[in-house]
Design an enzyme around this catalytic site. Structure first.
Site, PDB file in Angstrom:
ATOM      1  N   GLU A  43      13.185 -22.299  19.416  1.00 13.73           N
ATOM      2  CA  GLU A  43      13.669 -20.938  19.138  1.00 13.73           C
ATOM      3  C   GLU A  43      14.156 -20.332  20.448  1.00 13.73           C
ATOM      4  OE1 GLU A  43      10.804 -18.898  16.074  1.00 13.73           O
ATOM      5  OE2 GLU A  43       9.620 -19.881  17.612  1.00 13.73           O
ATOM      6  N   ARG A  90       0.819  -1.228   0.000  1.00 18.43           N
ATOM      7  CA  ARG A  90       0.000   0.000   0.000  1.00 18.43           C
ATOM      8  C   ARG A  90       0.844   1.266   0.000  1.00 18.43           C
ATOM      9  NH1 ARG A  90      -3.423  -1.642   5.140  1.00 18.43           N
ATOM     10  NH2 ARG A  90      -1.279  -2.075   5.706  1.00 18.43           N
ATOM     11  N   LYS A 115      14.098 -27.144   2.792  1.00 16.70           N
ATOM     12  CA  LYS A 115      15.426 -27.223   3.430  1.00 16.70           C
ATOM     13  C   LYS A 115      16.181 -28.442   2.916  1.00 16.70           C
ATOM     14  CE  LYS A 115      14.353 -24.610   7.589  1.00 16.70           C
ATOM     15  NZ  LYS A 115      15.441 -23.655   7.662  1.00 16.70           N
ATOM     16  N   HIS A 124       8.249 -23.509   4.170  1.00 18.35           N
ATOM     17  CA  HIS A 124       9.642 -23.454   3.747  1.00 18.35           C
ATOM     18  C   HIS A 124      10.496 -24.574   4.366  1.00 18.35           C
ATOM     19  CE1 HIS A 124      10.017 -21.044   7.447  1.00 18.35           C
ATOM     20  NE2 HIS A 124      11.274 -21.411   7.455  1.00 18.35           N
ATOM     21  N   LYS A 128       9.277 -21.380  22.205  1.00 12.01           N
ATOM     22  CA  LYS A 128      10.039 -20.135  22.213  1.00 12.01           C
ATOM     23  C   LYS A 128      10.804 -20.038  23.535  1.00 12.01           C
ATOM     24  CE  LYS A 128       7.211 -17.324  19.136  1.00 12.01           C
ATOM     25  NZ  LYS A 128       8.290 -17.146  18.147  1.00 12.01           N
ATOM     26  N   ASP A 184       0.879 -21.979  14.842  1.00 10.12           N
ATOM     27  CA  ASP A 184       1.981 -21.349  14.118  1.00 10.12           C
ATOM     28  C   ASP A 184       3.007 -22.375  13.648  1.00 10.12           C
ATOM     29  OD1 ASP A 184       3.480 -19.183  13.107  1.00 10.12           O
ATOM     30  OD2 ASP A 184       4.729 -19.117  14.901  1.00 10.12           O
ATOM     31  N   HIS A 232       4.843 -26.659  10.004  1.00  8.65           N
ATOM     32  CA  HIS A 232       6.191 -27.216   9.891  1.00  8.65           C
ATOM     33  C   HIS A 232       6.338 -28.612  10.517  1.00  8.65           C
ATOM     34  CE1 HIS A 232       7.117 -23.267   8.603  1.00  8.65           C
ATOM     35  NE2 HIS A 232       7.289 -22.717   9.775  1.00  8.65           N
TER      36      HIS A 232
HETATM   37  N1  LIG Z   1       8.216 -12.782   8.597  1.00 10.15           N
HETATM   38  C1  LIG Z   1       8.407 -14.068   8.505  1.00 10.15           C
HETATM   39  O1  LIG Z   1       9.506 -14.590   8.743  1.00 10.15           O
HETATM   40  C2  LIG Z   1       7.281 -14.975   8.081  1.00 10.15           C
HETATM   41  C3  LIG Z   1       7.534 -16.368   7.987  1.00 10.15           C
HETATM   42  C4  LIG Z   1       6.512 -17.206   7.546  1.00 10.15           C
HETATM   43  C5  LIG Z   1       5.277 -16.657   7.239  1.00 10.15           C
HETATM   44  N2  LIG Z   1       5.056 -15.313   7.370  1.00 10.15           N
HETATM   45  C6  LIG Z   1       3.731 -14.787   7.010  1.00 10.15           C
HETATM   46  O2  LIG Z   1       3.886 -13.940   5.885  1.00 10.15           O
HETATM   47  C7  LIG Z   1       2.984 -12.841   5.989  1.00 10.15           C
HETATM   48  C8  LIG Z   1       3.772 -11.536   5.957  1.00 10.15           C
HETATM   49  O3  LIG Z   1       4.623 -11.510   7.077  1.00 10.15           O
HETATM   50  P1  LIG Z   1       5.609 -10.297   7.382  1.00 10.15           P
HETATM   51  O4  LIG Z   1       6.356 -10.691   8.595  1.00 10.15           O
HETATM   52  O5  LIG Z   1       6.366  -9.916   6.172  1.00 10.15           O
HETATM   53  O6  LIG Z   1       4.579  -9.131   7.754  1.00 10.15           O
HETATM   54  P2  LIG Z   1       4.845  -7.564   7.758  1.00 10.15           P
HETATM   55  O7  LIG Z   1       6.271  -7.255   8.033  1.00 10.15           O
HETATM   56  O8  LIG Z   1       3.804  -6.988   8.629  1.00 10.15           O
HETATM   57  O9  LIG Z   1       4.552  -7.129   6.253  1.00 10.15           O
HETATM   58  C9  LIG Z   1       3.272  -7.145   5.688  1.00 10.15           C
HETATM   59  C10 LIG Z   1       3.365  -6.623   4.275  1.00 10.15           C
HETATM   60  O10 LIG Z   1       2.073  -6.665   3.690  1.00 10.15           O
HETATM   61  C11 LIG Z   1       1.758  -5.371   3.176  1.00 10.15           C
HETATM   62  N3  LIG Z   1       0.311  -5.189   3.255  1.00 10.15           N
HETATM   63  C12 LIG Z   1      -0.452  -5.170   4.363  1.00 10.15           C
HETATM   64  N4  LIG Z   1      -1.752  -4.947   4.020  1.00 10.15           N
HETATM   65  C13 LIG Z   1      -1.766  -4.829   2.680  1.00 10.15           C
HETATM   66  C14 LIG Z   1      -2.794  -4.595   1.737  1.00 10.15           C
HETATM   67  N5  LIG Z   1      -4.077  -4.415   2.099  1.00 10.15           N
HETATM   68  N6  LIG Z   1      -2.459  -4.542   0.439  1.00 10.15           N
HETATM   69  C15 LIG Z   1      -1.173  -4.687   0.027  1.00 10.15           C
HETATM   70  N7  LIG Z   1      -0.165  -4.924   0.869  1.00 10.15           N
HETATM   71  C16 LIG Z   1      -0.465  -4.986   2.190  1.00 10.15           C
HETATM   72  C17 LIG Z   1       2.559  -4.409   4.056  1.00 10.15           C
HETATM   73  O11 LIG Z   1       2.842  -3.173   3.447  1.00 10.15           O
HETATM   74  P3  LIG Z   1       1.857  -1.886   3.591  1.00 10.15           P
HETATM   75  O12 LIG Z   1       1.461  -1.831   5.032  1.00 10.15           O
HETATM   76  O13 LIG Z   1       2.688  -0.752   3.119  1.00 10.15           O
HETATM   77  O14 LIG Z   1       0.730  -2.174   2.695  1.00 10.15           O
HETATM   78  C18 LIG Z   1       3.862  -5.190   4.169  1.00 10.15           C
HETATM   79  O15 LIG Z   1       4.611  -5.048   2.978  1.00 10.15           O
HETATM   80  C19 LIG Z   1       2.220 -13.031   7.306  1.00 10.15           C
HETATM   81  O16 LIG Z   1       1.020 -13.705   7.039  1.00 10.15           O
HETATM   82  C20 LIG Z   1       3.135 -13.935   8.109  1.00 10.15           C
HETATM   83  O17 LIG Z   1       2.425 -14.715   9.027  1.00 10.15           O
HETATM   84  C21 LIG Z   1       6.036 -14.475   7.780  1.00 10.15           C
END
Ligand SMILES: NC(=O)c1ccc[n+]([C@@H]2O[C@H](COP(=O)([O-])OP(=O)(O)OC[C@H]3O[C@@H](n4cnc5c(N)ncnc54)[C@H](OP(=O)(O)O)[C@@H]3O)[C@@H](O)[C@H]2O)c1
Length: 491
Positions: A216, A49, A182, A178, A340, A235, A240
């Site tokens: 973790e 966004r 691995k 993921h 954790k 989670d 996993h």
């Molecule tokens: N981080 C990890 O290591 C990890 C691992 C496995 C799975 N996940 C999953 O992957 C997903 C993302 O995780 P994250 O840690 O990257 O979250 P994050 O840091 O909060 O990032 C979320 C992203 O989504 C965008 N976003 C949010 N609402 C949006 C919308 N309406 N339209 C378009 N873009 C939007 C945000 O940008 P804007 O706010 O600028 O739109 C940001 O780029 C989650 O479901 C999480 O559970 C994450």
């Protein structure tokens, strides 16, 4: 990493400014580009966004890459080649009007493979697919990658799958876990099905039990809102840990075709003995960390974390005993644990073989240990087989030996991350290491009665001090079977 050719593609990453994209996806794509695996016709389009220009997006990517890609691998020439592929569009996933610009960009190359990577919360998966469809972006060459967790329970997972699958064929949906990407997990499949040695021992006659642990050292960090509604069972276990269990327990598939492998994993999930009602209290232990010393620092307990309620019953630790009711695994327990604020960050599968039926050596029982196969996913990937050997000398004294069954990595070599493999598979259309809808729903169906029981119960999770191996009840779960968790320290 062995390079397989990937076709010309456009990849759109929704959530491109988020943690996952910056920490994992962008570096993975960079390394594949650096290695020459990406074809010249391969664009990467970030979407979120934020109202960013292409240059501003690239500046963000550059800043993150400085943190997540070691300088020695980020040569200027490789970076320039990578940067030339990047583009950015402001798309609010929920706002249909925003998709017109995306459709215009993608329609410049209508026949290319399109990978839409949804690195956002799963509530956006349905709306994104519907808007893509409405803007004519969904072609037969389109694949959508869905991040975990998909939903928060069986019902919400089904509802999201229904929405996505009303737009896309199941073969176009790539649910990523993921852990399956691995290296040691794939190596385990090769060891099992590429050698007569292991597969002939791989059953109840020779295996005593199996442990799967993902620990973790971190606490909930900045993800409180997400974690407090999710907990370790949803989670980690639902995705996993059950996926790892499936890879260990599945029957040999007839080929490595996606459906052949996934059919076998599904059979495992369907053979897992349900844990329901009061059995939950004897077969599953849930815990929650309390304050404790990590390194030299005193860290807060879960309920003292910012924005967590002082009465939260979210589990940060789960240990359980899983039985698989089939011919291969009858009476062989699978002990599964994740938490954790554990003392060490480690993910491993331990296959504990039975004792020799009659011990000729070390009759006092000191040297002869049962064989163990240890598949370590992190921090240092590898597979080791623990056997007994003779100690050098005149007597017949026995000592434990470890055989390294993995490939030795050269120190200066970049070790490919699971996302590198999985992103290339998604572009190439190979879904073997992605989770099919029926598998994912079977996993939710299996954990649902456990979650329901906890929600109906007034009991709190067992407390455990940060930087310890979880509540005493987790040790007791194995002790009552005369077994113990493998706590061998190895970094
Ligand atoms: N981080 C990890 O290591 C990890 C691992 C496995 C799975 N996940 C999953 O992957 C997903 C993302 O995780 P994250 O840690 O990257 O979250 P994050 O840091 O909060 O990032 C979320 C992203 O989504 C965008 N976003 C949010 N609402 C949006 C919308 N309406 N339209 C378009 N873009 C939007 C945000 O940008 P804007 O706010 O600028 O739109 C940001 O780029 C989650 O479901 C999480 O559970 C994450």
């Amino acid at each position: 990493m062995k390079k397989t050719e990937v076709p010309a593609f456009d990849m759109v990453v929704f959530g491109a400014t988020g943690d996952l994209a910056m920490r994992k996806l962008i570096p993975a794509l960079f390394y594949r580009c650096r290695d020459g695996q990406l074809p010249d016709d391969g664009r990467i389009i970030g979407a979120s966004r934020g109202d960013l220009s292409r240059d501003e997006f690239i500046a963000k990517v550059r800043e993150a890459s400085d943190r997540f890609i070691p300088r020695k691998f980020c040569e200027q020439e490789a970076w320039d080649r990578f940067e030339a592929r990047l583009d950015y569009l402001k798309v609010d996933a929920k706002n249909g009007d925003d998709y017109a610009a995306l459709a215009n960009v993608l329609n410049e190359a209508p026949d290319r493979v399109r990978v839409i990577y949804l690195a956002t919360g799963s509530s956006l998966f349905g709306p994104v697919c519907e808007h893509l469809k409405a803007h004519g972006v969904v072609t037969p060459q389109t694949r959508v990658v869905l991040e975990k967790p998909l939903g928060n329970d069986l019902e919400s997972a089904r509802a999201i799958n229904d929405r996505v699958c009303s737009i896309l064929d199941e073969a176009q949906v790539y649910r990523i876990d993921h852990y399956l990407g691995k290296e040691p997990v794939q190596n385990l499949m090769v060891l099992r099905f590429g050698n007569i040695l292991f597969e002939s021992l791989w059953h109840r006659k020779y295996i005593d039990h199996i442990q799967i642990s993902v620990a973790e050292t971190v606490g909930v960090e900045g993800r409180v809102e997400f974690y407090d509604n999710t907990g370790a069972m949803r989670d980690m276990v639902q995705s996993h840990l059950l996926q790892l269990l499936c890879i260990v327990a599945m029957e040999p598939p007839s080929s490595v075709d996606p459906d052949a492998v996934r059919d076998e994993k599904l059979k495992v999930l369907r053979s897992m003995r349900p844990i329901e009602g009061r059995d939950v209290d004897t077969m599953v232990v849930r815990g929650q960390y309390r304050k404790g010393v990590v390194g030299t620092e005193m860290v807060p307990g879960y309920r003292d974390e910012e924005r967590v309620s002082s009465t939260s019953s979210t589990e940060t630790f789960v240990a359980m005993k899983v039985m698989i009711d089939n011919w291969r695994w009858a009476q062989v327990p699978f002990y599964v644990r994740t938490g954790k604020r554990m003392p060490r960050r480690t993910s491993e599968i331990l296959v504990q073989f039975k004792d020799v039926p009659h011990s000729l050596f070390d009759r006092d029982g000191r040297g002869l240990q049962p064989n163990q196969l240890v598949i370590r996913l992190q921090p240092k990937e590898g597979i080791r087989l623990r056997v007994s050997g003779k100690r050098l000398g005149t007597g017949m004294s026995v000592r434990p030996l470890e055989l390294n069954l993995g490939e030795n990595q050269r120190k200066k070599q970049h070790v490919p991350d699971a996302y590198e493999r999985l992103l290339m598979d998604a572009i190439s259309g190979n879904a073997t290491l992605f989770v099919r809808r029926d598998e994912m729903e079977a996993a939710w169906r299996w954990i649902q009665p456990i979650i329901d029981h906890w929600e109906e119960s007034d009991d709190d999770p067992y407390p455990y001090v940060s930087s310890t191996s979880g509540p005493n009840a987790a040790a007791a779960l194995l002790a009552k079977d005369q077994r113990a968790w493998d706590e061998e320290a190895e970094e």
